[in-house]
Scaffold this motif. Sequence first.
Motif, mmCIF file in Angstrom:
data_model
loop_
_atom_site.group_PDB
_atom_site.id
_atom_site.type_symbol
_atom_site.label_atom_id
_atom_site.label_comp_id
_atom_site.label_asym_id
_atom_site.label_seq_id
_atom_site.Cartn_x
_atom_site.Cartn_y
_atom_site.Cartn_z
ATOM 1 N N LEU A 157 0.815 -1.216 0.000
ATOM 2 C CA LEU A 157 0.000 0.000 0.000
ATOM 3 C C LEU A 157 0.852 1.271 0.000
ATOM 4 O O LEU A 157 0.462 2.284 -0.581
ATOM 5 N N HIS A 158 2.010 1.209 0.655
ATOM 6 C CA HIS A 158 2.797 2.421 0.834
ATOM 7 C C HIS A 158 3.973 2.541 -0.134
ATOM 8 O O HIS A 158 4.624 3.584 -0.175
ATOM 9 N N ARG A 159 4.256 1.485 -0.900
ATOM 10 C CA ARG A 159 5.404 1.556 -1.811
ATOM 11 C C ARG A 159 5.244 2.674 -2.832
ATOM 12 O O ARG A 159 6.168 3.451 -3.081
ATOM 13 N N LYS A 160 4.069 2.795 -3.439
ATOM 14 C CA LYS A 160 3.836 3.825 -4.436
ATOM 15 C C LYS A 160 3.998 5.221 -3.839
ATOM 16 O O LYS A 160 4.595 6.112 -4.468
ATOM 17 N N ALA A 161 3.502 5.422 -2.626
ATOM 18 C CA ALA A 161 3.623 6.726 -1.968
ATOM 19 C C ALA A 161 5.079 7.045 -1.634
ATOM 20 O O ALA A 161 5.530 8.193 -1.779
ATOM 21 N N ASP A 162 5.833 6.030 -1.217
ATOM 22 C CA ASP A 162 7.249 6.239 -0.895
ATOM 23 C C ASP A 162 8.045 6.627 -2.136
ATOM 24 O O ASP A 162 8.889 7.530 -2.094
ATOM 25 N N VAL A 163 7.778 5.948 -3.249
ATOM 26 C CA VAL A 163 8.483 6.267 -4.497
ATOM 27 C C VAL A 163 8.114 7.674 -4.970
ATOM 28 O O VAL A 163 8.981 8.445 -5.411
ATOM 29 N N LYS A 164 6.856 8.021 -4.880
ATOM 30 C CA LYS A 164 6.415 9.358 -5.292
ATOM 31 C C LYS A 164 7.065 10.441 -4.438
ATOM 32 O O LYS A 164 7.494 11.492 -4.948
ATOM 33 N N GLN A 165 7.157 10.181 -3.136
ATOM 34 C CA GLN A 165 7.792 11.148 -2.237
ATOM 35 C C GLN A 165 9.280 11.299 -2.565
ATOM 36 O O GLN A 165 9.811 12.413 -2.578
ATOM 37 N N ALA A 166 9.949 10.197 -2.852
ATOM 38 C CA ALA A 166 11.373 10.249 -3.191
ATOM 39 C C ALA A 166 11.603 11.045 -4.474
ATOM 40 O O ALA A 166 12.557 11.819 -4.582
ATOM 41 N N LYS A 167 10.712 10.867 -5.467
ATOM 42 C CA LYS A 167 10.824 11.637 -6.706
ATOM 43 C C LYS A 167 10.594 13.125 -6.451
ATOM 44 O O LYS A 167 11.276 13.984 -7.038
ATOM 45 N N ALA A 168 9.645 13.442 -5.592
ATOM 46 C CA ALA A 168 9.368 14.844 -5.271
ATOM 47 C C ALA A 168 10.554 15.490 -4.558
ATOM 48 O O ALA A 168 10.873 16.668 -4.794
ATOM 49 N N GLU A 169 11.230 14.737 -3.698
ATOM 50 C CA GLU A 169 12.406 15.263 -3.002
ATOM 51 C C GLU A 169 13.542 15.570 -3.979
ATOM 52 O O GLU A 169 14.244 16.570 -3.836
ATOM 53 N N ILE A 170 13.706 14.709 -4.983
ATOM 54 C CA ILE A 170 14.734 14.954 -6.001
ATOM 55 C C ILE A 170 14.392 16.215 -6.797
ATOM 56 O O ILE A 170 15.256 17.073 -7.037
ATOM 57 N N SER A 171 13.145 16.344 -7.208
ATOM 58 C CA SER A 171 12.718 17.520 -7.966
ATOM 59 C C SER A 171 12.893 18.799 -7.141
ATOM 60 O O SER A 171 13.339 19.834 -7.659
ATOM 61 N N GLN A 172 12.559 18.714 -5.868
ATOM 62 C CA GLN A 172 12.721 19.861 -4.977
ATOM 63 C C GLN A 172 14.186 20.273 -4.868
ATOM 64 O O GLN A 172 14.524 21.461 -4.948
ATOM 65 N N ALA A 173 15.069 19.290 -4.710
ATOM 66 C CA ALA A 173 16.496 19.580 -4.588
ATOM 67 C C ALA A 173 17.058 20.152 -5.888
ATOM 68 O O ALA A 173 17.890 21.066 -5.872
ATOM 69 N N GLU A 174 16.603 19.632 -7.031
ATOM 70 C CA GLU A 174 17.087 20.140 -8.327
ATOM 71 C C GLU A 174 16.622 21.573 -8.568
ATOM 72 O O GLU A 174 17.378 22.401 -9.089
ATOM 73 N N ASN A 175 15.378 21.876 -8.209
ATOM 74 C CA ASN A 175 14.871 23.234 -8.378
ATOM 75 C C ASN A 175 15.613 24.224 -7.476
ATOM 76 O O ASN A 175 15.903 25.362 -7.880
ATOM 77 N N TYR A 176 15.921 23.775 -6.261
ATOM 78 C CA TYR A 176 16.651 24.660 -5.347
ATOM 79 C C TYR A 176 18.077 24.884 -5.844
ATOM 80 O O TYR A 176 18.626 25.984 -5.720
ATOM 81 N N LEU A 177 18.668 23.840 -6.428
ATOM 82 C CA LEU A 177 20.005 23.990 -7.006
ATOM 83 C C LEU A 177 19.979 25.000 -8.149
ATOM 84 O O LEU A 177 20.875 25.848 -8.262
ATOM 85 N N LYS A 178 18.974 24.915 -8.993
ATOM 86 C CA LYS A 178 18.850 25.872 -10.106
ATOM 87 C C LYS A 178 18.666 27.287 -9.569
ATOM 88 O O LYS A 178 19.233 28.250 -10.104
ATOM 89 N N PHE A 179 17.867 27.429 -8.530
ATOM 90 C CA PHE A 179 17.646 28.743 -7.923
ATOM 91 C C PHE A 179 18.971 29.335 -7.414
ATOM 92 O O PHE A 179 19.259 30.521 -7.637
ATOM 93 N N GLN A 180 19.766 28.518 -6.759
ATOM 94 C CA GLN A 180 21.044 29.007 -6.244
ATOM 95 C C GLN A 180 22.025 29.312 -7.375
ATOM 96 O O GLN A 180 22.795 30.274 -7.295
ATOM 97 N N ARG A 181 21.979 28.537 -8.441
ATOM 98 C CA ARG A 181 22.813 28.836 -9.608
ATOM 99 C C ARG A 181 22.440 30.198 -10.207
ATOM 100 O O ARG A 181 23.303 31.001 -10.580
ATOM 101 N N ASP A 182 21.135 30.445 -10.307
ATOM 102 C CA ASP A 182 20.679 31.730 -10.847
ATOM 103 C C ASP A 182 21.103 32.895 -9.943
ATOM 104 O O ASP A 182 21.475 33.969 -10.434
ATOM 105 N N GLU A 183 21.036 32.674 -8.639
ATOM 106 C CA GLU A 183 21.476 33.708 -7.698
ATOM 107 C C GLU A 183 22.952 34.038 -7.879
ATOM 108 O O GLU A 183 23.354 35.208 -7.885
#
Length: 245
Positions: free
Chosen positions: A132-158
């Motif tokens: 039941l929770h495997r799909k939610a765990d994978v989705k959360q892990a993907k969201a964390e990667i996307s969040q980290a990549e967006n923050y990296l881009k933000f800092q690069r732009d700064e």
Amino acid sequence: MKNSLRTVAMLLVVLFTHTFVANAQDSIVDVKEPESFKLLIPKLEVLIDSAWANNGLLGYREDQIEVKKSNLKAKKRNWTRNFGIYADSRYGTFDNVSTNVTGGNAINLSTTATQMNFGVGFFLKIPVFDILHRKADVKQAKAEISQAENYLKFQRDEIRETVIIYYEDLLLKQNLLELKAKNLGNAKVSMEMAEKEYKNGLIPVYEYVRIFDITARIESEYETAKSEFMLSKKLLENLTGLTFK
């Protein structure tokens, strides 16, 4: 009579002009070329790339992304822990029972022997909670990667924006300092001339003081511009990890 007066006047004008020019020429000092502050500054894109490579926080963010990607792979492979193969072996004395069927009669035979026994098996678990929770765990892990990549881009732009600001500021300070250096050179020549003319009685003291004050102010502005230029240079060097000469 009139021609004589005119001749005398002409002689006086020529004599005065000659004396003034001679004094002025004596007062002119050798003008040296002002010190040059032109730097060999790399192109803006080179500075930006160097600033990215030199920034420790960006390196930390990039490592974080790699950790999160590894975590995502681990979550995707979690289902494999519910499958497995096991094997065991035992050595010892065992009681063996066998059945012998003869003429319609079954005879049980019991023997004791020392031997090595082997066993191999396969298991499958079906944990409802993990499914039941495997799909939610994978989705959360993907969201964390996307969040980290967006923050990296933000800092690069700064960092890009900061490099552009420092770069343009350094060019401005460099040009201002060049102008201040030329202005100071001219002011020193004027001061030298005024000093000699004052000693020769050609200008009053208040004029000499006025020129001295102007020269002092120009020299102060030059030193301020030089300090601001050096500060701007050090800031850009520290940000990019490069040295400008």
